[in-house]
Design a protein around this motif. Structure first.
Motif, mmCIF file in Angstrom:
data_model
loop_
_atom_site.group_PDB
_atom_site.id
_atom_site.type_symbol
_atom_site.label_atom_id
_atom_site.label_comp_id
_atom_site.label_asym_id
_atom_site.label_seq_id
_atom_site.Cartn_x
_atom_site.Cartn_y
_atom_site.Cartn_z
ATOM 1 N N ILE A 149 -55.882 -12.336 -137.913
ATOM 2 C CA ILE A 149 -54.691 -11.976 -138.690
ATOM 3 C C ILE A 149 -54.637 -12.730 -140.007
ATOM 4 O O ILE A 149 -54.339 -12.160 -141.064
ATOM 5 N N LEU A 150 -54.948 -14.028 -139.983
ATOM 6 C CA LEU A 150 -54.831 -14.833 -141.195
ATOM 7 C C LEU A 150 -56.050 -14.734 -142.102
ATOM 8 O O LEU A 150 -55.949 -14.954 -143.310
ATOM 9 N N ILE A 239 -47.090 -12.501 -140.666
ATOM 10 C CA ILE A 239 -46.553 -11.139 -140.613
ATOM 11 C C ILE A 239 -45.213 -11.060 -141.337
ATOM 12 O O ILE A 239 -44.950 -10.107 -142.087
ATOM 13 N N ASN A 240 -44.369 -12.066 -141.123
ATOM 14 C CA ASN A 240 -43.078 -12.094 -141.818
ATOM 15 C C ASN A 240 -43.260 -12.201 -143.329
ATOM 16 O O ASN A 240 -42.517 -11.582 -144.107
ATOM 17 N N ARG A 241 -44.268 -12.963 -143.755
ATOM 18 C CA ARG A 241 -44.546 -13.088 -145.192
ATOM 19 C C ARG A 241 -44.956 -11.746 -145.790
ATOM 20 O O ARG A 241 -44.537 -11.383 -146.902
ATOM 21 N N GLN A 242 -45.761 -11.000 -145.042
ATOM 22 C CA GLN A 242 -46.176 -9.684 -145.517
ATOM 23 C C GLN A 242 -44.993 -8.725 -145.616
ATOM 24 O O GLN A 242 -44.916 -7.918 -146.540
ATOM 25 N N SER A 254 -43.719 -1.437 -143.733
ATOM 26 C CA SER A 254 -43.455 -2.766 -143.205
ATOM 27 C C SER A 254 -44.696 -3.623 -143.345
ATOM 28 O O SER A 254 -45.787 -3.132 -143.637
ATOM 29 N N GLY A 255 -44.512 -4.925 -143.097
ATOM 30 C CA GLY A 255 -45.650 -5.826 -143.194
ATOM 31 C C GLY A 255 -46.729 -5.514 -142.181
ATOM 32 O O GLY A 255 -47.909 -5.755 -142.420
ATOM 33 N N THR A 256 -46.325 -4.974 -141.050
ATOM 34 C CA THR A 256 -47.322 -4.680 -140.027
ATOM 35 C C THR A 256 -48.207 -3.508 -140.406
ATOM 36 O O THR A 256 -49.257 -3.302 -139.808
ATOM 37 N N ASP A 257 -47.784 -2.690 -141.415
ATOM 38 C CA ASP A 257 -48.626 -1.585 -141.850
ATOM 39 C C ASP A 257 -49.893 -2.089 -142.519
ATOM 40 O O ASP A 257 -50.861 -1.348 -142.665
ATOM 41 N N MET A 258 -49.867 -3.338 -143.004
ATOM 42 C CA MET A 258 -51.047 -3.913 -143.619
ATOM 43 C C MET A 258 -52.058 -4.382 -142.573
ATOM 44 O O MET A 258 -53.186 -4.702 -142.892
#
Length: 380
Positions: A149-150, A239-242, A254-258
């Motif tokens: 993820i990171l 994820i929250n940052r995205q 949303s950030g999770t789309d990335m």
């Protein structure tokens, strides 16, 4: 008895502890031999054996199914760096299933130890090795998700990195469990016909034994929990940052789309697997801490409490394959295919194949359907 020499990481033998012949060597107020009663196979221990046998059957079947699916079934299409992680977790759970559970059941039934000194050392070593490996494999899985993820651009080296972490996890498990070969032994009590596999005589002071137990508590539970918690906190922060980043750019996503859906799905699965480990084993480990600092707690807590908490801890071995199956369509497809084959083989239509008569297959959208993760392609 053996209960007084290992609480959490050795999956307690028989019944509630009673001060025995070994107790007089560890206190200034020895218990008269005539007042000692040998542990017996109690009704609470019978419940423990029955519940553990049910968990054993389910854990053996489900974890073997996961292993077969990953090695020979549709699970082979998992990403190359994910397959070794799932295989290692299934192997660790199978070690817990085939070493810890049967030994615990037999030891509760026999109460005392009949297998000799060599088996006492070996089985106590294997039990701790299985528990360490199960915890360390979860740490490796968490570190893999953290890196995926990171640092998504470093996925090329994921297979080699995971291989090294798995080798380190198994090696550390072997190393940390090795002292069991030296501190446990089968000792026959003086004056009575009773033999037990215990650590008596291996520690000069009681606090030495407490330090040893606390060390394994830290390596088995505290350190893995801290590492896994740190990994998933950083993942959630990322994820929250995205999410905030996309909101600032006024994008309708949303950030999770990335993050690819397959990767998010694997992340959710590993989080739940870690939570099941924490929920199942925490009560039993806390009971161990209580005992180490207040041994008299054995006299104030009902026997069935110790048995229930240990059985609840073993439930974790059954949870892993269930969680994996819930999030992995390929595994469910392998199970469905297995049962369909069995039902066809046992049906009258199976005689058609034996007699050479042709069978007609319907062709449709589901005739050769792949699971969702296979259709989209595997990812880590």
């Amino acid at each position: 008895d053996a209960y007084n020499n290992s609480l959490y990481f050795l999956s307690l033998p028989p019944s509630k502890s009673k001060q025995g012949p070994w107790h007089s060597c560890r206190t200034s107020n020895p218990t008269p031999m005539g007042k000692w009663e040998a542990p017996t196979f109690t009704r609470a221990a019978l419940f423990r054996v029955g519940a553990t046998s049910v968990l054993f059957l389910f854990a053996a079947a489900s974890n073997l199914a996961v292993l077969v699916s990953v090695v020979r079934g549709r699970g082979r299409r998992l990403a190359a760096h994910l397959r070794p992680l799932i295989m290692s977790l299934a192997v660790a759970d199978l070690m817990m299933t085939f070493i810890v559970m049967p030994l615990d059941m037999v030891w509760n039934i026999t109460v005392q130890w009949y297998a000799g000194d060599a088996m006492c050392k070996l089985l106590c070593f294997l039990k701790l090795f299985a528990m360490h490996s199960s915890a360390f494999i979860l740490v490796v899985i968490s570190l893999d998700r953290h890196h995926a993820i990171l640092h998504p651009l470093d996925s090329v080296d994921a297979k080699r990195r995971n291989k090294k972490m798995l080798m380190l996890a198994w090696s550390l498990s072997l190393l940390l469990a090795s002292p069991q070969l030296f501190i446990f032994r089968a000792i026959k009590a003086e004056g009575v016909d009773f033999t037990q596999c215990i650590t008596h005589g291996s520690f000069r002071q009681r606090w030495h034994e407490t330090v040893y137990n606390m060390f394994h508590f830290v390596t088995l539970y505290v350190i893995p929990l801290l590492v896994m918690t740190c990994c998933y906190i950083r993942i959630l922060v990322e994820i929250n940052r995205q999410i905030h980043k996309h909101r600032e750019l006024h994008l309708r996503c949303s950030g999770t789309d990335m993050i690819p859906k397959a990767r998010m799905k694997t992340l959710k699965m590993t989080i739940i697997i870690v939570l099941s480990f924490v929920v199942c084993w925490t009560p039993y480990y806390l009971l161990g801490i209580w005992y180490w600092f207040q041994p008299q707690m054995l006299q104030v807590t009902p026997e069935y409490v110790h048995h229930i908490l240990f059985v609840f801890g073993n439930l974790n071995t059954c949870c892993d394959p269930v969680i994996y199956g819930f999030y992995t369509p390929s595994f469910r497809a392998d199970l469905a295919g297995y049962w369909c084959c069995r039902s066809r083989d046992s049906s009258p239509r199976s005689l058609d194949r034996l007699s050479g008569r042709p069978r007609h297959h319907s062709v449709g959208p589901d005739s050769d359907a792949l699971s969702g993760d296979q259709q989209r392609g595997t990812e880590g």
